[in-house]
Design an enzyme around this catalytic site. Structure first.
Site, PDB file in Angstrom:
ATOM      1  N   CYS A 293      14.881  32.760   0.403  1.00  0.00           N
ATOM      2  CA  CYS A 293      13.903  33.686  -0.159  1.00  0.00           C
ATOM      3  C   CYS A 293      14.273  35.169  -0.066  1.00  0.00           C
ATOM      4  CB  CYS A 293      12.505  33.432   0.391  1.00  0.00           C
ATOM      5  SG  CYS A 293      12.417  32.478   1.893  1.00  0.00           S
ATOM      6  N   ARG A 322      20.724  25.887   9.502  1.00  0.00           N
ATOM      7  CA  ARG A 322      19.721  26.022  10.556  1.00  0.00           C
ATOM      8  C   ARG A 322      20.216  25.287  11.796  1.00  0.00           C
ATOM      9  NH1 ARG A 322      14.220  24.875   6.988  1.00  0.00           N
ATOM     10  NH2 ARG A 322      14.724  26.384   5.370  1.00  0.00           N
ATOM     11  N   GLN A 340      18.894  23.373  -0.403  1.00  0.00           N
ATOM     12  CA  GLN A 340      17.520  23.233  -0.876  1.00  0.00           C
ATOM     13  C   GLN A 340      17.496  23.327  -2.393  1.00  0.00           C
ATOM     14  OE1 GLN A 340      15.777  26.579   1.333  1.00  0.00           O
ATOM     15  NE2 GLN A 340      14.450  25.058   2.306  1.00  0.00           N
ATOM     16  N   ASP A 342      15.674  24.993  -4.351  1.00  0.00           N
ATOM     17  CA  ASP A 342      14.736  26.067  -4.084  1.00  0.00           C
ATOM     18  C   ASP A 342      14.366  26.788  -5.376  1.00  0.00           C
ATOM     19  OD1 ASP A 342      13.206  27.525  -2.398  1.00  0.00           O
ATOM     20  OD2 ASP A 342      14.861  28.428  -1.291  1.00  0.00           O
ATOM     21  N   HIS A 344      11.679  30.350  -6.535  1.00  0.00           N
ATOM     22  CA  HIS A 344      10.587  31.264  -6.206  1.00  0.00           C
ATOM     23  C   HIS A 344       9.966  31.749  -7.495  1.00  0.00           C
ATOM     24  CE1 HIS A 344      13.040  31.250  -2.517  1.00  0.00           C
ATOM     25  NE2 HIS A 344      11.852  31.215  -1.959  1.00  0.00           N
ATOM     26  N   LYS A 424      -0.787  25.962   1.015  1.00  0.00           N
ATOM     27  CA  LYS A 424       0.274  25.234   0.325  1.00  0.00           C
ATOM     28  C   LYS A 424      -0.173  23.837  -0.066  1.00  0.00           C
ATOM     29  CE  LYS A 424       2.317  23.758   4.700  1.00  0.00           C
ATOM     30  NZ  LYS A 424       3.542  23.497   5.447  1.00  0.00           N
ATOM     31  N   HIS A 470       6.872  29.814  -3.033  1.00  0.00           N
ATOM     32  CA  HIS A 470       8.093  29.076  -2.688  1.00  0.00           C
ATOM     33  C   HIS A 470       7.846  27.644  -3.085  1.00  0.00           C
ATOM     34  CE1 HIS A 470       9.086  32.153   0.520  1.00  0.00           C
ATOM     35  NE2 HIS A 470       7.787  32.292   0.434  1.00  0.00           N
TER      36      HIS A 470
END
Length: 597
Positions: A293, A322, A340, A342, A344, A424, A470
Site C-alpha cells: 500500500c 514478512r 499478494q 493486491d 487499491h 471490512k 485495500h
RNA sequence: GCUGCUGUAGCUCAGUGGUAGAGCACUUCCUUGGUAAGGAAGAGGUCAUGGGUUCAAGUCCCAUCAGCAGCUCCA
C-alpha cells in the site's frame, strides 16, 4: 469429477445418537482423562472440550507421552467404560469445589473454578466403578452411562498446548481424539483424514513436481517449479484479464524502500516485529516491504488528483516479505515471502458502495471459477483503539452493507472484527474437503489517506480526503495455489493444468501420426506431453495418469488411418474414439470458458 | 517463539555400537506391446550439518539447520 466428490473426500454424514455428538465426545474426553489418571497417577488436568471433529484433553505430566501410550490409554478407556454404568452429576459450592480440587493437587482445575462466573452452578461429573468413581469439574452435559451405550472412538494425535491458550503459561500435553455413535462413521472419518493427508499440497507438491523449499534458502521461501509456474501463469492471465475488464490499471512498485516511508505509513510502529531488519545503504536505513500500500500511495501523491479521475483502481501482484515465527511456516500456506493479488481503490465517500459492490462481484466470479463456496462477513468497528470519527465509520459500514445488498450478497456479522483503520468484508471459502480458508478481503482505510495527507480536488475546487480500499481476492498466490492444489487433489482443471494433453502412440511406428497431433496441439498453444519415444504404452499411460494430465490421446493403426484419437480422460472416465478435430473443438471450449471439471 | 517428534538414494521406508539396504523412479540393453508396472543389467549415499563419547557411531550425547503434529500468531 469423480475424485473430488468421492466418498472419502466428503465429510461423513452423521446419524442420530441417543445424545448429541458433542456430548458423546465430551464424555469420551472425560473417559480418556480417567484412563490417563489410572496410568499416570501424578497427572494434573487442564481443559478437555469437544471440538469440531472430536475432542481433546490437556494434561500436565512429568514425562512426555508417546504414540505408544495412545494405544494403552485407549485400552484402559474401554476397560473403564465397561465398569461405568452411570455418569452422575453433583452440584457443589465454590468453596467445596476448590477444596476437592486442591486436595487432589489439581492446581489448574482450582484456577478453572475461579473462571466460572458468579451465580453459575458448579458441578462435577463422575463415572467409573462403584466406590472408585472418577470425577471432573465440568459444566456438562454428559451421557448418562458409558456401559449402556455403544460408541466408537479413537485417539489420534499428541501435541503441546499452552494452559488456557496463553503462550506465557506453561505448556501442557494435549491428546486429540474423536468419537462417533457408529463404527461406520468413525471409519468414514478416518478415511476422510487419510484423504486430507493424500491431498496435502506438500505431498502433492513433491509427487507432481510443483514446488520446493530449501534449507539453503531458509524456511518459508517457496520455489515454484515449472509445473506450478504454469498453473500460476494461467491464474495470472485470468487475473489480469478480469482486472482489465473491471477497470483496474497495473502498477509496479519496488521491493525495497527507505525506512522512513514505513514510518509515515505507520507500519514501523504497528508492524515492526513482522518486518525484516533494516539494511544500510548510503548510511540510510532501508526496508523490504511487508505490504504494497505505501507504494501505491506514493504514486497517488505524485501529482494533484481531481475528483474527475476517481475512482482510481490500481492492481499489483506485489511480492511482500514478512517475518513469521519459525514454528508457523507451513508449505505454501504460511510463508515468509509471498505475492499478494493486491489492489487499491481510491475513491470518494459517495463512490464507496459501488466500488465495494464491484469487488464483491469479482470475488464471486473468481470463487465460482474455482468451485469454492463462500461466506462473507462484515467486520465492524472494534471497541477501542480505532482511528476516524464515528460518523465516517458509520457511513463506510453502511456503504459495505449497501454494496452487499445491491448484489444480493448475504453478510454474516463479525461485530467489532474490523481493523483499527476501518471496517471490512472478509470471505471464508470452503474447499472440496469441507475445510474453511480465509483469502479474500475488502478493507476500508481511513488511516493511510490521513497519514500521507492524501487529497483530491472536489467539484468545489476544495481539497478532500479520498477513501482508500485495500482488497485481495486470492489473498496470496502461494496460499491460494496451495489451497487450490488440495481442493483439486492435484487434478487441476484443463485450462490451468501444467500439462493438458499426453500423446501416446501404441507402437513406435505410430509415432509419425502422434507427432502430427503434437504439432497441431502445440500450434494452438496447448501444453502437450509428447510421449513418442520407444517404450511401453502401458507405462506411458501410468505415467500420464500419475501426473494427472487431463487427457491422454492414445493412437494406433486405426486412429492413424481414420484421423481419430482415442481419448482417455484421467481418472475413471470412459475412453471414446473421436475425430481429432472434434477433440480440438471440445478442449477449445474447456480452455476458453475455463471450465471447472 | 513454545512442547513433543523426525532427518538414511529423486520418492516411500528397513537398518539391534562392528563392511550402506529394499521397492518404486532413473540409465542402458532386450522386448513391438490396444489402455495403470514385460525382462535383464547398471548407476545412484560424506546416513541433514558441526562437535563430542568410544578401539569402533547411520546407531549414544550436545549444538545448529530443516521438517512434522499442535499451541500462540497470521494472507
Amino acid at each position: 469429477m469423480a475424485d473430488q466428490h468421492s466418498a472419502a473426500a466428503q465429510m461423513p454424514q452423521l446419524v442420530e445418537g441417543p445424545f448429541p455428538l458433542s456430548t458423546l465426545r465430551h464424555s469420551v474426553a472425560h473417559l480418556m482423562a480417567s484412563a490417563v489418571q489410572n496410568l499416570f497417577p501424578g497427572v494434573r488436568f487442564g481443559f478437555g472440550p469437544s471440538i469440531e471433529h472430536g475432542f481433546y484433553y490437556d494434561f500436565d505430566l512429568p514425562e512426555p507421552l508417546t504414540e505408544k501410550d495412545l494405544a494403552r490409554i485407549e485400552k484402559e478407556m474401554r476397560r473403564i467404560a465397561q465398569h461405568s454404568p452411570a455418569i452422575q452429576m453433583r452440584t457443589v459450592t465454590r468453596e467445596e469445589a476448590r477444596k476437592i480440587l486442591a486436595g487432589q493437587g489439581q492446581d489448574f482445575k482450582v484456577e478453572a473454578v475461579d473462571l466460572i462466573p458468579e451465580g453459575e452452578a458448579i458441578t462435577f461429573y463422575y463415572h467409573g466403578p462403584e466406590g472408585k468413581e472418577w470425577g471432573d469439574l465440568c459444566e456438562g452435559p454428559h451421557l448418562d452411562s458409558f456401559k449402556d451405550h455403544k460408541f466408537f472412538f479413537k485417539l489420534l494425535s499428541l501435541a503441546g498446548a499452552y494452559w488456557r491458550g496463553d503462550e506465557k503459561n506453561p505448556m501442557m500435553q494435549r491428546i486429540y481424539g474423536t468419537a462417533f455413535w457408529t463404527q461406520a462413521e468413525l471409519d468414514a472419518h478416518l478415511a476422510w483424514l487419510e484423504e486430507v493427508k493424500r491431498r496435502d499440497h506438500r505431498r502433492l507438491g513433491s509427487e507432481l513436481d510443483l514446488f520446493s523449499t530449501h534449507p539453503e534458502a531458509g524456511a518459508g521461501f517457496v520455489f515454484w517449479h515449472p509445473n506450478l509456474g504454469t498453473v500460476r501463469r494461467c491464474l495470472e492471465e485470468l487475473w489480469w484479464e478480469q482486472h482489465e475488464k473491471n477497470g483496474y490499471e497495473p502498477v509496479y512498485t519496488p521491493h525495497v524502500s527507505r525506512e522512513s516511508l514505513f514510518a509515515v505509513s505507520g507500519h514501523l510502529e504497528n508492524y515492526a516485529d513482522m518486518m525484516y531488519a533494516p539494511m544500510e545503504l548510503d548510511e540510510m536505513p532501508y526496508r523490504v516491504k511487508p505490504m504494497n500500500c505505501p507504494g501505491h500511495v506514493l504514486i497517488y501523491k505524485d501529482r494533484g488528483r481531481s475528483y474527475r479521475e476517481l475512482p482510481l483502481r490500481w492492481a499489483e501482484l506485489g511480492t511482500v516479505y514478512r517475518y513469521e515465527r519459525s514454528g508457523v511456516v507451513h508449505g505454501m500456506l504460511r510463508v515468509r515471502g509471498f505475492t499478494q493479488d493486491d489492489a487499491h481503490i481510491f475513491c470518494s465517500a459517495d463512490q464507496l458502495a459501488d466500488e465495494i459492490a464491484g469487488v464483491c462481484r469479482m470475488v464471486d466470479f473468481f470463487m465460482k471459477t474455482f468451485g469454492f463456496e463462500y461466506t462473507a462477513y462484515l467486520a465492524t468497528r472494534p471497541a477501542e483503539h480505532t482511528i476516524g470519527d464515528a460518523d465516517i465509520w458509520e457511513r463506510a459500514t453502511q456503504a459495505l452493507r449497501d454494496a452487499a445488498d445491491s448484489i444480493g450478497l448475504k453478510l454474516e456479522l463479525d461485530e467489532g472484527g474490523g481493523a483499527f483503520y476501518g471496517p471490512k468484508i472478509d470471505y471464508k471459502i470452503k474447499d472440496a474437503l469441507g475445510r474453511e480458508w480465509q483469502n479474500s478481503t475488502i478493507q476500508c482505510d481511513f488511516n493511510l489517506p490521513q497519514r500521507f495527507d492524501m487529497t483530491f480536488t472536489n467539484h468545489e475546487g476544495k481539497p478532500e480526503r479520498p477513501i482508500m480500499v485495500h482488497r485481495a481476492i486470492l489473498g496470496s498466490l502461494e496460499r491460494f495455489v496451495g489451497v487450490l492444489t488440495e481442493h483439486y487433489g492435484g487434478r487441476f482443471p484443463f485450462w490451468c493444468a501444467p500439462h493438458q494433453v499426453a500423446v501416446i502412440p501404441i507402437r513406435e511406428e505410430h509415432s509419425a501420426y502422434a507427432k502430427t497431433l503434437v504439432d497441431r496441439l502445440r500450434g494452438q498453444r496447448y501444453r502437450v506431453e509428447a510421449m513418442l519415444e520407444a517404450g511401453h504404452m502401458n507405462k506411458k499411460i501410468k505415467t500420464a495418469q500419475k501426473a494427472q494430465i487431463p487427457f491422454m490421446l492414445i493412437v494406433g493403426e486405426r486412429e492413424a488411418q481414420d484421423g481419430t484419437v482415442a481419448v482417455r480422460p484421467r481418472g475413471d472416465g470412459d475412453q471414446v474414439v473421436v475425430p481429432f478435430e472434434d477433440f480440438l473443438s471440445k478442449i477449445e471450449i474447456l480452455r476458453r470458458d475455463r471450465v471447472a471439471e
